[in-house]
Scaffold this active site. Structure first.
Site, short mmCIF file in Angstrom:
data_model
loop_
_atom_site.label_atom_id
_atom_site.label_comp_id
_atom_site.label_asym_id
_atom_site.label_seq_id
_atom_site.Cartn_x
_atom_site.Cartn_y
_atom_site.Cartn_z
N HIS A 1 0.86 -1.18 0.00
CA HIS A 1 0.00 0.00 0.00
C HIS A 1 0.89 1.23 0.00
O HIS A 1 1.93 1.24 0.67
CB HIS A 1 -0.90 0.01 1.25
CG HIS A 1 -2.08 0.89 1.11
ND1 HIS A 1 -2.01 2.25 1.26
CD2 HIS A 1 -3.37 0.61 0.79
CE1 HIS A 1 -3.20 2.77 1.06
NE2 HIS A 1 -4.05 1.80 0.76
N ASP B 1 -7.82 -5.49 0.57
CA ASP B 1 -8.34 -6.41 -0.45
C ASP B 1 -7.96 -7.86 -0.20
O ASP B 1 -8.46 -8.75 -0.89
CB ASP B 1 -7.82 -5.99 -1.84
CG ASP B 1 -8.46 -4.70 -2.30
OD1 ASP B 1 -9.65 -4.50 -2.00
OD2 ASP B 1 -7.78 -3.89 -2.95
#
Ligand code: ACO
Length: 387
Positions: free
Chosen positions: A270, A324
């Site tokens: 991320h 996710d």
């Protein structure tokens, strides 16, 4: 470097606009070094335990936790606004059923703007109506698309069900059990907002041109569909299915091979987080509760082992599971088709996009960044037959 290009242009350039503030915002606070995430100042852990998606959507849109009467009004407005125009249904029927649901959603939302014209910039009432309608309608569009592509009629919304439970009902025609409904409710809370991510930036850019809120959400849906963004939840499941078993040695070899080939492992990494995404931690706990009641899935064991192996292999680089990673595993257990995972993300994130749109419009200036010029200047035009 051309004469017109200065050194300061060069040093100001940050690929992917990393660490470049694009707005002043009070919607979402994020400290990725310690995994701290707050909506309007409230920790995600508290909101996901104590509130509902409706309450969180209100908080994001209007900046404060609703009083009981405010929440009741907002909830009533949402329930009333769930129905979509029959021509949107007709339009969905004309789209190829093999197409991706994110494309159907983006097209349907853009078309919705044609039914509700108005001057959103100067009219707070219109802005509120748009926000309510978009939050209320996205689940209806996604569920209608799922039904239509399978040859079934869309199911009418049930006004007696909450937002998450009604979405699941419109998908299958069955009222979900309370644990399943609450799980979807929490998943929606976790996906509702996440600061200046790509789709939110896209929403703010489109909104800054004073485009209508339907065009704004349609643009954001398009951005979210990419595999580096929301599309990753679908990719995670497809990827995990290619791993033959949950043995540590198998998964280690699989991950090493993929990393050696410089291939990204979906659901990890991320831009902001250098630790495990707090939303992944909450989703994992939620999954465990669902598995306790409905039975474990082999893919979950593969995922947890992959998380362990990745921590050893790339944890030092700050690459850990993101939101996710566990969402798809959970949705699959709930019987949801893989290509609906990203639309579910959109159903939740629409509240964050709209919160940012409202904030952008309060003090708007159209986005128009600069660039670092890398081309040639003042070239001599050569006639076609002399090139
Ligand atoms: N697997 C393997 N290596 C990774 C991963 C990953 N998932 N993510 C980052 N890295 C490595 C890169 O290879 C790079 O290594 P290098 O410095 O040796 O070249 C380094 O970490 C930095 O990666 P970038 O791609 O430059 O980081 P960036 O901040 O631009 O990208 C992103 C962030 C897009 C999320 C990236 O981590 C990624 O592609 N992850 C996989 C897709 C994914 O899960 N996306 C969902 C993100 S969450 C969301 O949008 C809801």
């Amino acid at each position: 470097m051309t004469p017109a290009q200065t050194m300061s242009d060069q040093s100001a350039f940050s690929p992917g606009l990393a660490n470049v503030p694009a707005a002043e915002s009070s919607v979402c606070y994020l400290d990725g070094s310690i995994g701290k995430l707050q909506y309007r100042g409230y920790p995600i852990e508290v909101l996901s335990e104590k509130s509902s998606f409706e309450e969180v959507a209100f908080l994001l849109l209007f900046g404060h936790l609703p009083k009981r009467a405010e929440l009741e009004t907002f909830d009533r407005e949402l329930r009333r606004a769930r129905t979509i125009k029959f021509r949107i249904i007709d339009m969905l029927k004309l789209l190829p059923e093999s197409g991706h649901p994110m494309d159907a959603l983006s097209a349907a939302v853009a078309a919705m703007g044609m039914f509700y014209p108005g001057d959103h910039v100067h009219d707070p009432k219109f802005r509120r109506e748009c926000a309510v309608r978009l939050v209320a309608n996205l689940p209806t569009v996604v569920a209608a698309w799922e039904r239509i592509r399978n040859g079934d009629d869309p199911i009418r919304a049930r006004p007696d069900l909450g937002h998450a439970a009604n979405f699941l009902y419109m998908l299958s025609g069955e009222e979900p059990e309370p644990l399943v409904a609450r799980t979807m409710d929490v998943a929606m809370i976790l996906h509702a907002e996440h600061q200046m991510n790509a789709s939110t930036f896209s929403a703010r850019v489109t909104g800054s041109a004073l485009a209508d809120p339907y065009a704004v959400v349609s643009a954001a849906v398009g951005t979210l569909s990419g595999p580096l963004h929301g599309g990753a939840n679908e990719e995670v499941l497809k990827m995990l299915r290619t791993i033959p078993d949950n043995k540590a040695s198998t998964i280690r070899a699989w991950a090493e091979d993929r990393l050696a080939r410089k291939e990204k492992i979906s659901g990890f990494g991320h831009r902001e987080y250098k630790v495990k995404d707090p939303r992944a931690t909450i989703l994992q706990k939620l999954s465990q509760r669902v598995f306790e009641k409905y039975g474990n899935t082999p893919i979950y064991d593969i995922a947890t082992e992959l998380e362990r192996q990745m921590a050893e292999l790339v944890g030092s680089k700050g690459i850990y599971p993101n939101v996710d990673f566990y969402s798809g595993i959970l949705y699959e257990k709930m019987g949801i088709a893989t290509d609906l995972f990203t639309p579910i993300f959109a159903i939740a994130r629409v509240s964050g996009w709209l919160a940012h749109l409202l904030e952008q419009l309060q003090n708007n200036r159209i986005f128009r960044p600069s660039q670092v010029w890398t081309g040639q200047a003042d070239r001599e035009f050569v006639a076609l037959d002399r090139r």
